[in-house]
Design an enzyme around this catalytic site. Sequence first.
Site, PDB file in Angstrom:
ATOM      1  N   TYR A   1      -3.281  -0.874  10.002  1.00 49.54           N
ATOM      2  CA  TYR A   1      -3.134  -1.071   8.549  1.00 49.54           C
ATOM      3  C   TYR A   1      -1.770  -0.571   8.087  1.00 49.54           C
ATOM      4  CZ  TYR A   1      -4.380  -0.986   3.579  1.00 49.54           C
ATOM      5  OH  TYR A   1      -4.414  -1.200   2.220  1.00 49.54           O
TER       6      TYR A   1
ATOM      7  N   SER B   1       0.860  -1.190   0.000  1.00 48.98           N
ATOM      8  CA  SER B   1       0.000   0.000   0.000  1.00 48.98           C
ATOM      9  C   SER B   1       0.890   1.232   0.000  1.00 48.98           C
ATOM     10  CB  SER B   1      -0.878   0.006   1.255  1.00 48.98           C
ATOM     11  OG  SER B   1      -1.499   1.258   1.457  1.00 48.98           O
TER      12      SER B   1
END
Length: 254
Positions: A159, A146
């Site tokens: 996350y 990400s």
Amino acid sequence: MGVLDKFRLDGRLALVTGAASGLGAAIAVALAEAGANVACHGNRRPAHDTAEYVRSLGRSAESFAADLSATDGADTLYAAVTASMGAPEVLVNNAGMIHRDSAENFDIEAWMKVVQVNLNSVFRLSQLAGRAMLERGQGKIINIASLLAFQGGIRVPAYAASKGGVAQLTKALANEWAARNVQVNAIAPGYFRTENTAQLQQDETRNRQILERIPAGRWGDPGDLAGAAVFLASAASNYVTGEVLVVDGGWMAR
């Protein structure tokens, strides 16, 4: 072999986690279009539709269900895939989850669940698939990282931590396995239209701020990852390993 032939995946078996929808489904279809047979994993929902579409392309495909938030989920999934279709030659660790809250109020159980799905299961599946790849002397592992492997984000500490871990795990495995012809790379998607970003898309202010920052001026569509996935799964990337390939419409260049 011509350069375009190097992108072919004819007869290869790929396992794609989180393939029921979104980025995982797009990657599974892209690999099938390049010739691969696909084991389609669903975490919260079955991946039957993706598997059916892959079969419509003339490839073999099956749908597998496993809860990767469970400590034995990766083992259960890998055992089912190998028993039914054989050992995958391409592994795409796409399944992931996100939980949003301020760091001071972040629930520890939510933290553990996010890390289990996003990082622990990635290592365990890579370990299991990697053993067979090393024995065979060939293999491709693609992890989905990400932008938050590079940036901290806001209200998503678990996350961000897990995706940073995915990027570093990618490099660690690449270092160990490159000499044995197993390439391990990652794709770091930018802001894509998926369920994980639905809240951001619906927030008028955040949506505007995000679009203003992306040079391409739009959210990514899942199909925008197709080329990167096929490249990293194929012989065209045999000298590429330990790479975290950013696909973000220019966000990181801004």
